[in-house]
Each structure stands twice: as structure tokens, then as C-alpha cells.
Design an enzyme around this catalytic site. Structure first.
Site, short mmCIF file in Angstrom:
data_model
loop_
_atom_site.label_atom_id
_atom_site.label_comp_id
_atom_site.label_asym_id
_atom_site.label_seq_id
_atom_site.Cartn_x
_atom_site.Cartn_y
_atom_site.Cartn_z
N SER A 1 19.41 -31.51 13.32
CA SER A 1 19.36 -31.88 14.72
C SER A 1 18.50 -33.06 14.87
CB SER A 1 18.41 -30.81 15.27
OG SER A 1 18.63 -29.43 15.05
N1 SAH Z 1 17.75 -25.80 12.26
C1 SAH Z 1 18.40 -26.91 11.56
C2 SAH Z 1 19.69 -27.23 12.48
C3 SAH Z 1 21.05 -26.55 11.51
S1 SAH Z 1 22.24 -26.66 12.66
C4 SAH Z 1 17.73 -27.98 11.08
O1 SAH Z 1 16.76 -28.65 11.33
O2 SAH Z 1 18.53 -28.77 10.07
C5 SAH Z 1 22.46 -24.74 12.97
C6 SAH Z 1 22.68 -23.98 11.91
O3 SAH Z 1 22.92 -22.35 12.36
C7 SAH Z 1 23.86 -23.93 10.87
O4 SAH Z 1 23.36 -24.05 9.68
C8 SAH Z 1 24.64 -22.61 10.89
O5 SAH Z 1 25.40 -22.55 9.76
C9 SAH Z 1 23.61 -21.77 11.56
N2 SAH Z 1 24.20 -20.52 12.07
C10 SAH Z 1 25.21 -20.60 13.05
N3 SAH Z 1 25.36 -19.12 13.38
C11 SAH Z 1 24.15 -18.45 12.61
C12 SAH Z 1 23.93 -16.95 12.31
N4 SAH Z 1 24.52 -16.06 13.21
N5 SAH Z 1 23.07 -16.70 11.45
C13 SAH Z 1 22.36 -17.58 10.73
N6 SAH Z 1 22.64 -18.91 10.98
C14 SAH Z 1 23.60 -19.46 11.82
#
Ligand code: SAH
Length: 215
Positions: free
Chosen positions: A61
Site C-alpha cells: 500500500s
Molecule cells: N497490507 C499489505 C497490503 C497487501 S495488498 C502490505 O502492507 O503490503 C492485499 C493483500 O490481501 C494481498 O496480498 C492479497 O493476496 C490479500 N488477500 C486478498 N484476499 C484475501 C483473503 N480472503 N484472505 C487473506 N488475504 C487476502
């Protein structure tokens, strides 16, 4: 202590100018080197205030959004926090500096394993990562003082909100009809009352229900 990277100082100053005013949140960002969370090919941009691609077609993000969401969550060192969407682990690492313990769920094994290695390198021992479907929450560890979702939920995720303690706060991007998400802050005022406040429009990768077979 080594002197902070001047690029981090500049990033923190820019976040402060854009509304991240909580000093503890800014200090947590200052102490968390974003360069270890981004792929090598984006190292030159590690301290830019922008989202960047990571493995598995996901993103780390934008620092401003991380700062604002963390600030909205009002985390203190008594809080047990649940994060859905570990991704690179950057948001979890910042939360770990403020909270008692952070539970974080990621559906891609590759990302979860990489994030776990980063937590170890930073000696963040109060993060418990798990691979799985975060839409179900973490019933064995519920209830939580705080819940943060860092992927766009198609609708209000009631299963997760049920795992929030009375008095607890959740910050969740929920799809709107403008093709983006509305960042919503939920406050559980008592066991069956939920106040909700729309904060701003944001753009996250989707929250996808179910396990993934992919690595
Ligand atoms: N907080 C992260 C942002 C990651 S983007 C950071 O600081 O880098 C969002 C993430 O959510 C992705 O890696 C995606 O694979 C995950 N995601 C999407 N759906 C999900 C689910 N049902 N359970 C767990 N993770 C999920």
C-alpha cells in the site's frame, strides 16, 4: 542506533503534511524501513509515497494510506489486532510497533512466507502470521480490539465485524458504486451496536473469498 535514512525522514514529513499527525504512528513509520518490503527492482522507489507491485500480482500500500488507516485505528499497546491481507508485511510491521500483538492472514503462501522472514529480520516477535482465507477471520483468537482489512471487501464483512470486541474499532475498504472503495471506520459501541463512518475513497486489490491453490 544508526541515523535514520534521510529518505524516511522526507517521507514522514510528507505524510505529516498530508494529515498523518499522530506522533506514535509517524514514529512507527520512521522506524520501519520500507525498502526491505519492496521487490529489488523497485528499490529506488521504496520511499516514494506510492503503492508498488509485489509478488502474486498484489501491491504494497501507499505509505499515506498505511499512515491514515493506522491513525484511524487508534492502536495502543494493550491492543490485540487482526489484519486481513498481510501482503508484503509492511502494514503489519507498523502495527506491531504500536500494538500488543498482531495476527495477520494472507491467502498467498509466497507472500506470507516472505513477510514472515521480514518480521524475523526486524525482530518483530509480536506478529503471528497465518496462511488462509481472511474473510473468515481468526475465530480461535477472537475477539479483537482492532481489525484492519487491507484489501477491498465487496460488501460489509459481517463475519469479521462479529470478531470485534465491544469498544473495538475496525477500518475496512468496502466497494462503492464509483469503481473504488470507501474506507469505512466501524466502532462497536456495545455488543450489538455498530457505528460507521465513511472516511475517504481508496483503491485496494480485491479481498477474495476462499483458499488459493496458487503459490
Ligand atoms: N497490507 C499489505 C497490503 C497487501 S495488498 C502490505 O502492507 O503490503 C492485499 C493483500 O490481501 C494481498 O496480498 C492479497 O493476496 C490479500 N488477500 C486478498 N484476499 C484475501 C483473503 N480472503 N484472505 C487473506 N488475504 C487476502
Amino acid at each position: 542506533m544508526t541515523a535514520p535514512d534521510p529518505r524516511v525522514i522526507q517521507l514522514v514529513m510528507s505524510l505529516r503534511g498530508s494529515g498523518v499527525t499522530d506522533r506514535l504512528v509517524l514514529a512507527a513509520i520512521e522506524r520501519t524501513p520500507r525498502d526491505i518490503f519492496v521487490p529489488d527492482r523497485f528499490l529506488d522507489h521504496a520511499f516514494d509515497d506510492r503503492a508498488l507491485p509485489i509478488d502474486c500480482g498484489q501491491t504494497i500500500s501507499q505509505p499515506l494510506i498505511v499512515g491514515l488507516m493506522t491513525q484511524l485505528l487508534q492502536v495502543d499497546d494493550r491492543c490485540k489486532v487482526l489484519e486481513i491481507g498481510t501482503g508484503s508485511g509492511y502494514q503489519a510491521a507498523i502495527l506491531a510497533r504500536l500494538a500488543r500483538r498482531v495476527y495477520t492472514i494472507e491467502r498467498y503462501r509466497t507472500l506470507a512466507k516472505e513477510a514472515e522472514a521480514r518480521f524475523a529480520a526486524l525482530r518483530l516477535t509480536n506478529i503471528t502470521p497465518r496462511i488462509g482465507d481472511g474473510t473468515k477471520g481468526w475465530p480461535e483468537q477472537a475477539p479483537f480490539d482492532r481489525i484492519i482489512v487491507t484489501a477491498g471487501a465487496p460488501v460489509r464483512p459481517d463475519t469479521l465485524l462479529a470478531q470485534l470486541k465491544p469498544g473495538g474499532i475496525a477500518v475496512i475498504p468496502v466497494n462503492n458504486d464509483r469503481g473504488s472503495q470507501t474506507l469505512v471506520r466501524y466502532i462497536k459501541t456495545d455488543s450489538d451496536t455498530l457505528d460507521e463512518e465513511a472516511v475517504m475513497d481508496v483503491r485496494f486489490v480485491p479481498l477474495v473469498e476462499g483458499e488459493t491453490k496458487a503459490l
